[in-house]
Write a protein that holds these residues in place. Structure first.
Motif, PDB file in Angstrom:
ATOM      1  N   VAL A   1       0.855  -1.185   0.000  1.00  0.00           N
ATOM      2  CA  VAL A   1       0.000   0.000   0.000  1.00  0.00           C
ATOM      3  C   VAL A   1       0.891   1.235   0.000  1.00  0.00           C
ATOM      4  N   ILE A   2       1.267   1.693  -1.183  1.00  0.00           N
ATOM      5  CA  ILE A   2       2.162   2.837  -1.321  1.00  0.00           C
ATOM      6  C   ILE A   2       1.738   3.659  -2.524  1.00  0.00           C
ATOM      7  N   SER A   3       2.297   4.864  -2.641  1.00  0.00           N
ATOM      8  CA  SER A   3       2.030   5.732  -3.780  1.00  0.00           C
ATOM      9  C   SER A   3       2.594   5.109  -5.050  1.00  0.00           C
ATOM     10  N   PRO A   4       1.890   5.228  -6.178  1.00  0.00           N
ATOM     11  CA  PRO A   4       2.439   4.739  -7.444  1.00  0.00           C
ATOM     12  C   PRO A   4       3.764   5.394  -7.801  1.00  0.00           C
ATOM     13  N   LEU A   5       3.937   6.649  -7.419  1.00  0.00           N
ATOM     14  CA  LEU A   5       5.193   7.338  -7.714  1.00  0.00           C
ATOM     15  C   LEU A   5       6.358   6.720  -6.938  1.00  0.00           C
ATOM     16  N   VAL A   6       6.092   6.361  -5.675  1.00  0.00           N
ATOM     17  CA  VAL A   6       7.120   5.705  -4.874  1.00  0.00           C
ATOM     18  C   VAL A   6       7.418   4.325  -5.443  1.00  0.00           C
ATOM     19  N   ARG A   7       6.363   3.622  -5.837  1.00  0.00           N
ATOM     20  CA  ARG A   7       6.542   2.287  -6.415  1.00  0.00           C
ATOM     21  C   ARG A   7       7.396   2.348  -7.677  1.00  0.00           C
ATOM     22  N   ARG A   8       7.139   3.351  -8.505  1.00  0.00           N
ATOM     23  CA  ARG A   8       7.892   3.470  -9.743  1.00  0.00           C
ATOM     24  C   ARG A   8       9.356   3.805  -9.481  1.00  0.00           C
ATOM     25  N   LEU A   9       9.612   4.675  -8.490  1.00  0.00           N
ATOM     26  CA  LEU A   9      10.990   5.001  -8.130  1.00  0.00           C
ATOM     27  C   LEU A   9      11.733   3.749  -7.698  1.00  0.00           C
ATOM     28  N   ALA A  10      11.058   2.904  -6.899  1.00  0.00           N
ATOM     29  CA  ALA A  10      11.693   1.663  -6.454  1.00  0.00           C
ATOM     30  C   ALA A  10      11.926   0.711  -7.623  1.00  0.00           C
ATOM     31  N   ARG A  11      10.939   0.606  -8.516  1.00  0.00           N
ATOM     32  CA  ARG A  11      11.076  -0.298  -9.651  1.00  0.00           C
ATOM     33  C   ARG A  11      12.224   0.121 -10.568  1.00  0.00           C
ATOM     34  N   ASP A  12      12.344   1.438 -10.839  1.00  0.00           N
ATOM     35  CA  ASP A  12      13.383   1.917 -11.746  1.00  0.00           C
ATOM     36  C   ASP A  12      14.787   1.671 -11.210  1.00  0.00           C
ATOM     37  N   HIS A  13      14.912   1.552  -9.874  1.00  0.00           N
ATOM     38  CA  HIS A  13      16.233   1.355  -9.285  1.00  0.00           C
ATOM     39  C   HIS A  13      16.410  -0.043  -8.705  1.00  0.00           C
ATOM     40  N   GLY A  14      15.474  -0.939  -9.011  1.00  0.00           N
ATOM     41  CA  GLY A  14      15.632  -2.326  -8.593  1.00  0.00           C
ATOM     42  C   GLY A  14      15.524  -2.536  -7.099  1.00  0.00           C
ATOM     43  N   ILE A  15      14.736  -1.719  -6.418  1.00  0.00           N
ATOM     44  CA  ILE A  15      14.564  -1.849  -4.967  1.00  0.00           C
ATOM     45  C   ILE A  15      13.386  -2.775  -4.672  1.00  0.00           C
ATOM     46  N   ASP A  16      13.594  -3.781  -3.835  1.00  0.00           N
ATOM     47  CA  ASP A  16      12.546  -4.715  -3.440  1.00  0.00           C
ATOM     48  C   ASP A  16      11.729  -4.086  -2.313  1.00  0.00           C
ATOM     49  N   LEU A  17      10.489  -3.699  -2.623  1.00  0.00           N
ATOM     50  CA  LEU A  17       9.655  -3.019  -1.634  1.00  0.00           C
ATOM     51  C   LEU A  17       9.338  -3.902  -0.437  1.00  0.00           C
ATOM     52  N   THR A  18       9.246  -5.201  -0.649  1.00  0.00           N
ATOM     53  CA  THR A  18       8.905  -6.096   0.459  1.00  0.00           C
ATOM     54  C   THR A  18      10.029  -6.194   1.477  1.00  0.00           C
TER      55      THR A  18
END
Length: 448
Positions: free
Chosen positions: A151-168
């Motif tokens: 449950v996070i902002s799409p903008l935060v999710r995209r920042l993590a995805r672009d830099h290969g960060i595992d949100l879990t």
């Protein structure tokens, strides 16, 4: 046109008006498998002018979401497919929380005292404009790529995805366990080896969401020009290309203006009259004396368009970027009314809910860059206008008054003007009038 089937209906991105041709998906309100009703809001998109909630014209079960959060779509491109029965499909990128947490980046807004006061409170969740839904017939499209159900902002999710960060793997610091931008930035900082001497400083976690870069390679950060940033870039590029501008400036003693502000607030308890409102009042009076600056140039017909009405734009920095709300018929408003309208439009700008017609049609712009802690600037004219007044921060400086050296509240005024509509004498006369009114606000009484 593709023939519709009884169990599958395709809805494409509708025409959002105001000449807009594309929009970026900010947040999906539904997931694959959800049941939707006619006119239910299914997605929030962001255009160059506003955030827009888009309702769907069909009822049924969501079969496909045709684009990811952060994707830019053109008008008419597939958006969502709705069917009568529950499908078997991969889940798409969605956000199902009732509330989203906005980015913590906060900047000055238009109604804050010009370089003289405190910072800003976090902007509230923005209200949104709704788009009209128009039915379309279906067309096959791929299912959106699945993402971690956080449950996070799409903008935060995209920042993590672009830099290969595992949100879990992140430890959330937001309320109710929500992952915030700072959590991703901390993970980014920890992932960069300290021994990498050639890492690019531009590839920092402070870059905007949507960037594309390999941090370890030291390569350039690629930031798409979209939404407000794209609109600003286009307008400023056109201004520089078309307008032969010049800038003149003057230092002024703003002590009298601050005293007038305090006197007005004391006389009207409960009514806040900011410095921006007083400067707006002065600009309107100055344009009445020098109407050449309340103009635009029609390059195609080689004509100067001189306006009777003053539609005053003011620069406001928001989390979506720089926007210029317009106070319609500013010449008809009292100082108190100007203050109220500036505050109202600033709040709409910060919440992303300014109507598009409040972002166009200005005849003159006031820019309070002093809120960023700078003294002066050579501001770019807001095309197609002919002039812009910039105001620097107000600071204590030595000043000579009646032959005696003393400390006064001093600011710098900068006027950029289109040299096609007037010469330096007119521009200097306007700036000198504004400066005199800042130093001795009683001068305005002459025009009441």
């Amino acid at each position: 046109m593709t023939t519709a089937t009884p169990t599958e209906q395709l809805f494409r991105l509708p025409d959002l008006g105001e000449g807009l041709t594309d929009a970026e998906i900010v947040e999906w309100k539904v997931a694959v498998g959800d049941t939707v009703t006619i006119d239910q809001v299914v997605v929030e998109v962001e255009t160059a002018k506003a955030a827009v909630e888009v309702p769907v014209p069909y009822a049924g079960t969501v079969l496909r979401l045709h684009a990811d959060a952060g994707t830019a779509l053109g008008v008419g491109e597939p958006l969502i497919t709705v069917g009568a029965a529950a499908p078997v499909a991969e889940p798409a990128v969605v956000d199902t929380a009732a509330e989203r947490y906005r980015e913590e980046e906060q900047a000055g807004s238009g109604n804050v005292l010009i370089g003289y006061g405190t910072g800003h409170e976090p902007a509230p969740r923005r209200r949104r404009r709704r788009a009209a839904a128009t039915p379309e017939t279906p067309a096959p499209a791929p299912v959106a790529e699945p993402h971690a159900p956080r449950v996070i902002s799409p903008l935060v999710r995209r920042l993590a995805r672009d830099h290969g960060i595992d949100l879990t793997a992140l430890a959330p610091t937001g309320p109710a366990g929500v992952v915030l931008r700072r959590d991703v930035e901390r993970a980014l900082a920890e992932s960069v080896p300290e021994t990498t001497p050639d890492a690019s400083p531009d590839a920092s976690p402070d870059a905007s969401p949507g960037i594309s870069s390999d941090i370890s390679s030291g390569g350039p950060v690629r930031i798409p020009l979209r939404g407000v940033r794209k609109a600003v870039a286009d307008k400023l590029s056109r201004s520089r290309a078309e307008i032969p501008d010049a800038t003149t400036w003057v230092d002024v003693d703003a002590t009298g203006l601050l005293q007038a502000k305090k006197a007005l607030e004391a006389a009207e308890p409960g009514r806040r009259v900011g410095l921006l409102a007083l400067l707006a009042r002065i600009c309107v009076a100055g344009l009445r004396r020098h109407p050449e600056l309340n103009s635009a140039v029609d390059t195609g017909r080689r004509e100067i368009l001189r306006y009777d009405e003053v539609h005053l734009g003011f620069a406001a920095q928001t989390d979506r970027g720089l926007v210029v709300p317009v106070v319609r018929d500013a010449h008809r408003l009292t100082t108190v009314q100007l203050a109220a309208e500036l505050a109202r439009l600033t709040e709409l700008a910060r919440t992303g809910s300014l109507p598009p017609d409040r972002l166009t049609g200005g005849t003159f712009t006031l820019n309070n860059y002093g809120v960023f802690g700078v003294d002066g600037s050579t501001p770019i004219i807001n095309h197609p206008e002919a002039a812009l007044l910039g105001v620097g921060r107000i600071v204590d400086k030595p000043w000579v008054v009646d032959g005696e050296l003393t400390v006064r509240k001093v600011t710098q005024l900068s006027l950029s003007f289109d040299h096609r509509v007037c010469d330096g004498g007119t521009a200097g006369g306007f700036l000198r009038f504004v400066a005199d009114c800042v130093e001795r606000p009683a001068i305005l009484l002459a025009d009441v």
